[in-house]
Scaffold this active site. Structure first.
Site, PDB file in Angstrom:
ATOM      1  N   LYS A   8       0.871  -1.181   0.000  1.00  0.00           N
ATOM      2  CA  LYS A   8       0.000   0.000   0.000  1.00  0.00           C
ATOM      3  C   LYS A   8       0.902   1.223   0.000  1.00  0.00           C
ATOM      4  O   LYS A   8       2.038   1.152   0.462  1.00  0.00           O
ATOM      5  CB  LYS A   8      -0.873   0.000   1.266  1.00  0.00           C
ATOM      6  CG  LYS A   8      -2.089   0.881   1.174  1.00  0.00           C
ATOM      7  CD  LYS A   8      -3.247   0.214   0.457  1.00  0.00           C
ATOM      8  CE  LYS A   8      -4.378   1.186   0.192  1.00  0.00           C
ATOM      9  NZ  LYS A   8      -5.579   0.519  -0.352  1.00  0.00           N
ATOM     10  N   ASP A  36      -7.047   4.398  -4.555  1.00  0.00           N
ATOM     11  CA  ASP A  36      -7.711   4.274  -3.252  1.00  0.00           C
ATOM     12  C   ASP A  36      -8.310   5.659  -2.991  1.00  0.00           C
ATOM     13  O   ASP A  36      -8.524   6.422  -3.950  1.00  0.00           O
ATOM     14  CB  ASP A  36      -6.703   3.863  -2.156  1.00  0.00           C
ATOM     15  CG  ASP A  36      -7.384   3.471  -0.844  1.00  0.00           C
ATOM     16  OD1 ASP A  36      -7.930   2.358  -0.757  1.00  0.00           O
ATOM     17  OD2 ASP A  36      -7.401   4.285   0.108  1.00  0.00           O
TER      18      ASP A  36
HETATM   19  P1  NDP Z   1     -12.917   7.907  -2.906  1.00  0.00           P
HETATM   20  O1  NDP Z   1     -11.840   8.910  -2.693  1.00  0.00           O
HETATM   21  O2  NDP Z   1     -13.446   7.705  -4.273  1.00  0.00           O
HETATM   22  O3  NDP Z   1     -14.166   8.256  -1.965  1.00  0.00           O
HETATM   23  C1  NDP Z   1     -14.020   8.325  -0.587  1.00  0.00           C
HETATM   24  C2  NDP Z   1     -15.333   8.809   0.007  1.00  0.00           C
HETATM   25  O4  NDP Z   1     -15.269   8.714   1.427  1.00  0.00           O
HETATM   26  C3  NDP Z   1     -15.623  10.261  -0.317  1.00  0.00           C
HETATM   27  O5  NDP Z   1     -17.000  10.453  -0.340  1.00  0.00           O
HETATM   28  C4  NDP Z   1     -14.978  10.982   0.858  1.00  0.00           C
HETATM   29  O6  NDP Z   1     -15.530  12.273   1.113  1.00  0.00           O
HETATM   30  C5  NDP Z   1     -15.295  10.051   1.990  1.00  0.00           C
HETATM   31  N1  NDP Z   1     -14.270  10.141   3.029  1.00  0.00           N
HETATM   32  C6  NDP Z   1     -12.949   9.877   2.907  1.00  0.00           C
HETATM   33  N2  NDP Z   1     -12.311  10.095   4.058  1.00  0.00           N
HETATM   34  C7  NDP Z   1     -13.266  10.512   4.917  1.00  0.00           C
HETATM   35  C8  NDP Z   1     -13.228  10.899   6.278  1.00  0.00           C
HETATM   36  N3  NDP Z   1     -12.082  10.885   6.991  1.00  0.00           N
HETATM   37  N4  NDP Z   1     -14.406  11.244   6.865  1.00  0.00           N
HETATM   38  C9  NDP Z   1     -15.569  11.254   6.159  1.00  0.00           C
HETATM   39  N5  NDP Z   1     -15.644  10.898   4.859  1.00  0.00           N
HETATM   40  C10 NDP Z   1     -14.515  10.537   4.263  1.00  0.00           C
HETATM   41  O7  NDP Z   1     -12.364   6.551  -2.291  1.00  0.00           O
HETATM   42  P2  NDP Z   1     -12.849   5.056  -2.556  1.00  0.00           P
HETATM   43  O8  NDP Z   1     -14.310   5.031  -2.774  1.00  0.00           O
HETATM   44  O9  NDP Z   1     -11.950   4.462  -3.558  1.00  0.00           O
HETATM   45  O10 NDP Z   1     -12.489   4.368  -1.156  1.00  0.00           O
HETATM   46  C11 NDP Z   1     -13.429   4.310  -0.070  1.00  0.00           C
HETATM   47  C12 NDP Z   1     -13.007   3.218   0.884  1.00  0.00           C
HETATM   48  O11 NDP Z   1     -12.975   1.955   0.180  1.00  0.00           O
HETATM   49  C13 NDP Z   1     -11.619   3.362   1.509  1.00  0.00           C
HETATM   50  O12 NDP Z   1     -11.624   2.819   2.808  1.00  0.00           O
HETATM   51  C14 NDP Z   1     -10.749   2.494   0.617  1.00  0.00           C
HETATM   52  O13 NDP Z   1      -9.567   2.058   1.257  1.00  0.00           O
HETATM   53  C15 NDP Z   1     -11.705   1.343   0.350  1.00  0.00           C
HETATM   54  N6  NDP Z   1     -11.386   0.530  -0.815  1.00  0.00           N
HETATM   55  C16 NDP Z   1     -11.323   1.093  -2.067  1.00  0.00           C
HETATM   56  C17 NDP Z   1     -11.041   0.291  -3.149  1.00  0.00           C
HETATM   57  C18 NDP Z   1     -11.090   0.817  -4.540  1.00  0.00           C
HETATM   58  O14 NDP Z   1     -11.016   0.000  -5.472  1.00  0.00           O
HETATM   59  N7  NDP Z   1     -11.214   2.117  -4.769  1.00  0.00           N
HETATM   60  C19 NDP Z   1     -10.704  -1.139  -2.992  1.00  0.00           C
HETATM   61  C20 NDP Z   1     -10.898  -1.648  -1.646  1.00  0.00           C
HETATM   62  C21 NDP Z   1     -11.193  -0.810  -0.612  1.00  0.00           C
HETATM   63  P3  NDP Z   1     -14.801  13.601   0.502  1.00  0.00           P
HETATM   64  O15 NDP Z   1     -15.133  13.571  -0.959  1.00  0.00           O
HETATM   65  O16 NDP Z   1     -15.417  14.724   1.245  1.00  0.00           O
HETATM   66  O17 NDP Z   1     -13.343  13.443   0.780  1.00  0.00           O
END
Ligand code: NDP
Length: 461
Positions: free
Chosen positions: A134, A174
């Site tokens: 990672k 991510d």
């Molecule tokens: P994105 O950046 O596309 O979206 C993240 C979302 O979560 C946004 O809506 C963001 O809001 C919100 N968010 C992030 N951090 C916080 C926080 N500290 N408090 C509140 N809201 C938060 O990321 P992903 O959708 O790719 O990832 C989401 C989760 O899924 C993570 O835990 C990631 O590790 C996990 N994941 C992702 C994979 C992938 O293929 N993308 C694979 C496996 C797991 P804002 O826009 O305001 O920042």
């Protein structure tokens, strides 16, 4: 359904955690992730004493390599900024390091070590030949112009490129790293290396990406939920669902829940959350996708566009996140780590939640997990439920090696097969070690044994 708690404490677990905490102090997220895995493994180590003899656990918690570097870049006003870049190459016993890059101001070594550690077991569970890694940076793209993001990505890759490669370490996206960031980083990698290889996954379909990769984590999570329900003779049809986040995972989780007949009531971002009692249907989801992916707006705009929905600002704190107090049948946390605390889990079970499937990584705290276990909630932990993304990334690597692109239908078929395989592997491992119905123990045990055996077979390295 097993009622054993998530993180049963024992002298074995406490001793091992003292060792980890002493060697890696001030890394609470990493300690949390290790404790969860180790709590499942005492029974395995008793059955297989060679794991102790070879000090597999001590070797597993030590990354094979940690790279940390300076990332200088210039903003649109000509001011210089310095961020910190990382790549944690955790374990390559079963394949090249594989795992995403996170760009968010909360990134530090503890967060990346927790994510890299989880990734070892998740990748093993997929049945595909990928090790765990990672990386990322404490840079947040949010609020930055495209040119600022490009300059940052180019600077980041100028250093990272010397450490990665199609057979060595294959990063992906991510939080904060979507198609735009992958594009800028791949462009810089290709320019410096003068090679077009499958070194980064999550590429656009026109330049080597796999069809269905953007959808894979969300779709896979819902497929996993459907498998858990099917094992009980049930389906998602008619279920009211809570989804948090509004990024990649949340969007495609919502899309697949809709397709399978469920109704999504909520979405969120770091500024707040929306509640739409009528459900976020395909048309409303298209608005969210445009808002978040093209216009980079805030989820509050949803309630302006669809006035029947309500927007609430983010609160946080010890009273928990009110999103999890909305009555529903199933919850799909898809934002970030530790977003379901004990108090949130209590609200969910008070409202008779039946299923929780984790799209985000480690979104539930240990006490939250214990509450779900006590109340017999069907609980799909992240390393099993969200493995669809990395699985399709591994399929993207295969397509890159073949210089072929598979059809969407073919990738979807593989994704469903992988998610079913993970589900069945978890069930089998849990049953074999006396934890029937417990997907936490099942995923940890099934993910661990393959890596541990591979490490022994490859000698003391
Ligand atoms: P994105 O950046 O596309 O979206 C993240 C979302 O979560 C946004 O809506 C963001 O809001 C919100 N968010 C992030 N951090 C916080 C926080 N500290 N408090 C509140 N809201 C938060 O990321 P992903 O959708 O790719 O990832 C989401 C989760 O899924 C993570 O835990 C990631 O590790 C996990 N994941 C992702 C994979 C992938 O293929 N993308 C694979 C496996 C797991 P804002 O826009 O305001 O920042």
């Amino acid at each position: 359904m097993a009622t054993d708690t998530a993180h049963a404490s024992s002298a074995f677990v406490d001793d091992f955690m003292s060792y980890v905490e002493e060697r890696s102090p001030h890394q609470p997220e990493f300690h949390q992730a290790v404790r969860e895995v180790v709590s499942s493994l005492e029974v395995v180590l008793e059955a297989r004493p060679e794991y102790r003899r070879h000090r597999i656990l001590e070797r597993l918690v030590e990354p094979e390599r940690v790279i940390q570097f300076r990332v200088p870049w210039m903003d649109d006003d000509g001011d210089v900024h310095v961020n910190r870049g990382y790549r944690v190459e955790f374990n390559s016993a079963i394949g090249p390091y594989k795992g995403g890059l996170r760009f968010h101001n909360s990134v530090n070594l503890s967060v990346l070590k927790f994510l890299g550690f989880e990734q070892i077991f998740k990748n093993s569970l997929t049945g595909l030949p990928i090790g765990g890694g990672k990386g990322g940076s404490d840079f947040s793209p949010s609020g930055r112009s495209d040119m600022e993001v490009m300059r940052f990505c180019q600077s980041f890759m100028t250093e990272l490129q010397r450490h990665i490669g199609a057979d060595t370490d294959v990063p992906a996206g991510d939080i904060g790293v979507g198609g735009r960031e992958i594009g800028y980083m791949f462009g810089q990698y290709r320019r410096i290396q003068n090679k077009f290889t499958g070194t980064i996954t999550g590429r656009a379909a026109d330049w080597g990406g796999s069809l269905l990769r953007p959808e894979a984590t969300g779709y896979g999570c819902v497929y996993f939920a459907a498998e858990m329900l099917a094992a009980k003779g049930r389906t998602l049809e008619g279920m009211n669902c809570l989804v948090s986040g509004s990024g990649n995972v949340a969007q495609y989780t919502t899309e697949k829940i809709n397709e399978l007949g469920g109704k999504v009531l909520t979405l969120s971002d770091s500024g707040g959350w929306i509640h739409d009692e009528n459900g976020i249907d395909a048309e409303k989801l298209a608005f969210v996708m445009d808002l978040k992916n093209n216009r980079r707006g805030r989820i509050s705009e949803y309630a302006e566009k669809f006035p029947n929905a309500k927007w609430y600002p983010a609160t946080g704190g010890s009273e928990g996140n009110p999103l999890w107090s909305v009555p529903a049948d199933a919850a799909f946390p898809s934002a970030t780590q530790n977003e379901i605390m004990g108090v949130d889990a209590t609200h969910l079970v008070e409202n008779k939640i039946q299923l929780v499937a984790e799209g985000a990584n480690m979104p539930t705290t240990a006490d939250g997990q214990a509450i779900f276990m006590e109340h017999g909630v069907l609980y799909g932990p992240a390393k099993a439920a969200n493995a669809g993304g990395v699985a399709v990334s591994a399929l993207e690597m295969s397509q890159a090696s073949q210089r072929l692109q598979w059809s969407r239908e073919e990738v979807d078929k593989h994704l469903k097969r992988v998610m079913k395989g993970i589900h069945d592997g978890c069930v089998h491992a849990a049953e074999s070690f006396g934890h029937e119905g417990n997907y936490i123990h099942g995923s940890n045990i099934a993910g661990f044994t393959k890596v541990a055996d591979s490490m022994i077979q490859q000698g003391l390295i």
